[in-house]
Design a protein around this motif. Structure first.
Motif: not given
Length: 100
Positions: A92-95
Motif C-alpha cells: 500500500x505504501x508503494x502504491x
C-alpha cells in the motif's frame, strides 16, 4: 460489516503513518520485503546505524509487521522476516508513493 471494513482501513492508515514517520522503519520494512535478513546486513545495505535498525525492528515487531524467524534466546544471527500484514501495508505504501 461496513463499519468493520472502515475500522480496518483506519487501522491500516494508522500503521502506515507509523511506518513512514521514521526513515529507519521505512528502510527496514523495505529491506525485509525483499527477503529475510539480519540487522547487520540491513545496516550495511542501507548505510544506517545498527542501533537505529535494531530499534526499528523492535517497534515493527511490537506491531506484528516483522517477526523474528529464529529462537528468541538467540543473540547472534537473529534473522527477521516481514509478516503478511507487513507485506500488505508495504504494498500500500508503494502504491500510494509514500516510501520516500
Amino acid at each position: 460489516m461496513e463499519n468493520e471494513r472502515n475500522e480496518d482501513a483506519t487501522d491500516d492508515w494508522d500503521q502506515i503513518g507509523f511506518i513512514i514517520s521514521s526513515k529507519y522503519r521505512t528502510a527496514v520494512l523495505g529491506e525485509l520485503v525483499d527477503g529475510p535478513s539480519i540487522p547487520s546486513s540491513i545496516a550495511s545495505r542501507t548505510g544506517l546505524p545498527i542501533t537505529h535498525i535494531s530499534r526499528a525492528l523492535r517497534s515493527l515487531r511490537e506491531r506484528s509487521l516483522v517477526e523474528l524467524l529464529v529462537s528468541k534466546e538467540k543473540r547472534k544471527g537473529r534473522i527477521y522476516g516481514v509478516t503478511e500484514k507487513g507485506k500488505r501495508l508495504w504494498n500500500r505504501i508503494e502504491v500510494e508513493g509514500l516510501a520516500d
